[in-house]
Design a protein around this motif. Structure first.
Motif, PDB file in Angstrom:
ATOM      1  N   ALA A  18       0.834  -1.206   0.000  1.00 17.20           N
ATOM      2  CA  ALA A  18       0.000   0.000   0.000  1.00 17.20           C
ATOM      3  C   ALA A  18       0.868   1.255   0.000  1.00 17.20           C
ATOM      4  O   ALA A  18       0.575   2.224  -0.721  1.00 17.20           O
ATOM      5  N   GLY A  60     -10.268   4.096  -4.073  1.00 15.00           N
ATOM      6  CA  GLY A  60      -9.032   3.613  -3.451  1.00 15.00           C
ATOM      7  C   GLY A  60      -9.265   3.073  -2.056  1.00 15.00           C
ATOM      8  O   GLY A  60      -8.674   2.060  -1.663  1.00 15.00           O
ATOM      9  N   THR A 116      -8.824  -0.851  -0.942  1.00 17.29           N
ATOM     10  CA  THR A 116      -7.902  -1.154   0.150  1.00 17.29           C
ATOM     11  C   THR A 116      -8.594  -1.951   1.242  1.00 17.29           C
ATOM     12  O   THR A 116      -8.017  -2.905   1.790  1.00 17.29           O
ATOM     13  N   VAL A 135      -6.152   5.137  -0.236  1.00 18.76           N
ATOM     14  CA  VAL A 135      -5.327   3.998   0.202  1.00 18.76           C
ATOM     15  C   VAL A 135      -4.645   4.314   1.532  1.00 18.76           C
ATOM     16  O   VAL A 135      -4.680   3.515   2.476  1.00 18.76           O
TER      17      VAL A 135
END
Length: 237
Positions: A29, A155, A159, A202
């Motif tokens: 990440a 995002g 995630t 993220v």
């Protein structure tokens, strides 16, 4: 006489045991965030030219309708995948459900952060700056451009799914990228808007989600440790 301590197996339905936090997701990440930020910085000086090439070219192409559909509704597919994971985890894997709940808190935090940043930066939408035909109508004045809310949520949801089920990356990562790219192709965002939004989603989902999850784990360990201490005092051992 020797005794051995029996460690109970994880009861997935009841949520006993330690939730499987995939620590390997964190460096991946972070690498993704750094890469997206680098793309945003490189795209910033050429933002108007990139927007004109991508948005204008899409509006004149046969894929205009598809780009508009993905830009407008594509996020719903990520929401559906995440919701399905939540329901399955509730019935089959309570520790994983806890991970998803914590990641959900991170998703909300990411969205809130993107809204606050928009109000501080107040970047005008590219469709109001660059004279080019676009697939989607330009948002109303005051609906600022940087960072992209859609990309931030995309995002964040991707995630959340990967933190809980890393093997889903072939489905959720391309989908999140498609949503972000479609926002540029449909004419409502610059390239740096969507890459920054992805990075924000993220990063905040990882940081807030894992912090919430770790805090919940500590609280649960303390609550389960208290009855054990009371039992030892009662039995005199």
């Amino acid at each position: 006489m020797t005794t051995s301590r029996h460690v109970p197996a994880v009861d997935r339905r009841s949520g006993r045991g330690r939730s499987p936090v995939p620590r390997a997701v964190l460096p991946v990440a972070l690498s993704a965030v750094l890469g997206l930020c680098a793309i945003a910085l490189l795209a910033w000086p050429a933002r108007e030219g990139l927007f004109e090439a991508v948005a204008g070219g899409t509006a004149r192409s046969p894929v205009a309708g598809a780009a508009g559909l993905v830009a407008d509704k594509g996020l719903l597919a990520l929401v559906a995948i995440t919701a399905s994971l939540v329901v399955l985890a509730w019935f089959r894997d309570r520790p994983r459900f806890g991970l998803l709940t914590a990641a959900g808190a991170g998703t909300l935090a990411a969205y809130a952060a993107s809204e606050v940043i928009k109000l501080v930066v107040t970047e005008e939408r590219p469709c109001r700056v660059v004279d080019v035909a676009t697939v989607l109508a330009c948002p109303v004045p005051g609906d600022w451009s940087w960072p992209s809310n859609h990309s931030t949520i995309a995002g964040a949801l991707a995630t959340a799914c990967l933190v809980a089920v890393p093997r889903l990356w072939p489905a959720v990562v391309p989908l999140a990228l498609a949503v972000a790219g479609a926002r540029v192709a449909a004419g409502v965002h610059y390239v740096h808007d969507v890459t920054s939004g992805l990075a924000l989603g993220v990063l905040i989902t990882c940081v807030v989600g894992l912090a919430v999850h770790s805090g919940a784990q500590r609280v649960r360990r303390r609550s389960t440790a208290r009855p054990s201490r009371v039992a030892r005092r009662t039995t005199g051992t």
